[in-house]
Design a protein around this motif. Structure first.
Motif, PDB file in Angstrom:
ATOM      1  N   ILE A 119      -2.712   5.787   2.084  1.00  0.00           N
ATOM      2  CA  ILE A 119      -3.484   5.917   0.676  1.00  0.00           C
ATOM      3  C   ILE A 119      -3.172   5.140  -0.452  1.00  0.00           C
ATOM      4  O   ILE A 119      -1.944   4.980  -0.708  1.00  0.00           O
ATOM      5  CB  ILE A 119      -3.525   7.492   0.415  1.00  0.00           C
ATOM      6  N   GLU A 120      -4.029   4.721  -1.132  1.00  0.00           N
ATOM      7  CA  GLU A 120      -3.690   3.711  -2.296  1.00  0.00           C
ATOM      8  C   GLU A 120      -3.129   4.324  -3.440  1.00  0.00           C
ATOM      9  O   GLU A 120      -3.773   4.941  -4.111  1.00  0.00           O
ATOM     10  CB  GLU A 120      -5.045   2.980  -2.680  1.00  0.00           C
ATOM     11  N   ASN A 121      -1.873   4.626  -3.555  1.00  0.00           N
ATOM     12  CA  ASN A 121      -1.167   5.122  -4.238  1.00  0.00           C
ATOM     13  C   ASN A 121      -0.397   4.256  -5.346  1.00  0.00           C
ATOM     14  O   ASN A 121       0.216   3.090  -4.863  1.00  0.00           O
ATOM     15  CB  ASN A 121       0.228   6.086  -3.803  1.00  0.00           C
ATOM     16  N   THR A 122      -0.706   4.181  -6.441  1.00  0.00           N
ATOM     17  CA  THR A 122      -0.243   3.126  -7.465  1.00  0.00           C
ATOM     18  C   THR A 122       1.109   2.988  -7.437  1.00  0.00           C
ATOM     19  O   THR A 122       1.598   1.941  -7.771  1.00  0.00           O
ATOM     20  CB  THR A 122      -0.879   3.558  -8.814  1.00  0.00           C
ATOM     21  N   ILE A 123       1.777   4.079  -7.479  1.00  0.00           N
ATOM     22  CA  ILE A 123       3.403   3.761  -7.575  1.00  0.00           C
ATOM     23  C   ILE A 123       4.009   3.101  -6.412  1.00  0.00           C
ATOM     24  O   ILE A 123       4.611   2.141  -6.508  1.00  0.00           O
ATOM     25  CB  ILE A 123       3.957   5.159  -7.758  1.00  0.00           C
ATOM     26  N   LEU A 124       3.336   3.558  -5.065  1.00  0.00           N
ATOM     27  CA  LEU A 124       3.838   2.798  -3.946  1.00  0.00           C
ATOM     28  C   LEU A 124       3.446   1.243  -3.778  1.00  0.00           C
ATOM     29  O   LEU A 124       4.071   0.245  -3.396  1.00  0.00           O
ATOM     30  CB  LEU A 124       3.211   3.600  -2.506  1.00  0.00           C
TER      31      LEU A 124
END
Length: 170
Positions: free
Chosen positions: A116-121
């Motif tokens: 899932i597009e997680n900004t932090i990761l």
């Protein structure tokens, strides 16, 4: 709550700038060192994933892990280096020492194990100095050199496809 949205906006802006200047390196050697960036909020079988890497010839000492948790408790002791969105500041800079070391290490292979597009990761993946980056096809294709189309629960398939591909490019 509102401040979290503003922080997310600025981190996304910083990520967008990082993706513009992103350069891909050529993978030419055998895989010796592996960085493993795991979203432990969604995937709890990281020990099994590491075991699959070891079964495919990667030494346990050469695997460095950074685990993300959406709910991070300061007083809780985690079994592996763990971070959350608290460890990224408003300008998209990493504030945790072990996370800076993880991003600055030149791994032969970085496995971004989140779908899932997680900004932090995504920010950690983009800042990583790894030579070859692998991740899921559901995440922005500009981040990873090679993407595998599986679910996170199918970690055995993910690792077998990864090593099958790596053997073919050697």
């Amino acid at each position: 709550m509102f401040l979290n949205y503003i922080k997310e906006f600025f981190v996304k802006k910083s990520l967008k700038n990082n993706l513009r200047i992103f350069k891909k390196e050529v993978f030419t050697s055998n895989v010796q060192t592996v960085g493993l960036l795991i979203d432990e909020s969604k995937f709890r079988e990281s020990k099994e994933l590491i075991r699959e890497l070891v079964l495919n010839g990667i030494s346990q000492e050469n695997i460095k892990i950074a685990a993300y948790r959406s709910r991070f408790k300061k007083k809780k002791t985690y079994s592996r280096p763990t971070f959350s969105k608290r460890h990224i500041n408003w300008r998209g800079q990493i504030t945790e020492v072990f996370l800076n070391e993880f991003a600055d290490t030149e791994f032969d292979l970085l496995i971004s194990y989140y779908n899932i597009e997680n900004t932090i990761l995504m920010m950690i993946t983009s800042k990583s100095k790894a030579k070859f980056k692998v991740g899921f096809s559901s995440v922005d294709e500009r981040l990873n050199r090679w993407m595998i189309n599986t679910s996170m629960a199918e970690y055995k398939l993910f690792i077998s496809e990864l090593f099958r591909y790596l053997k073919s490019i050697k």
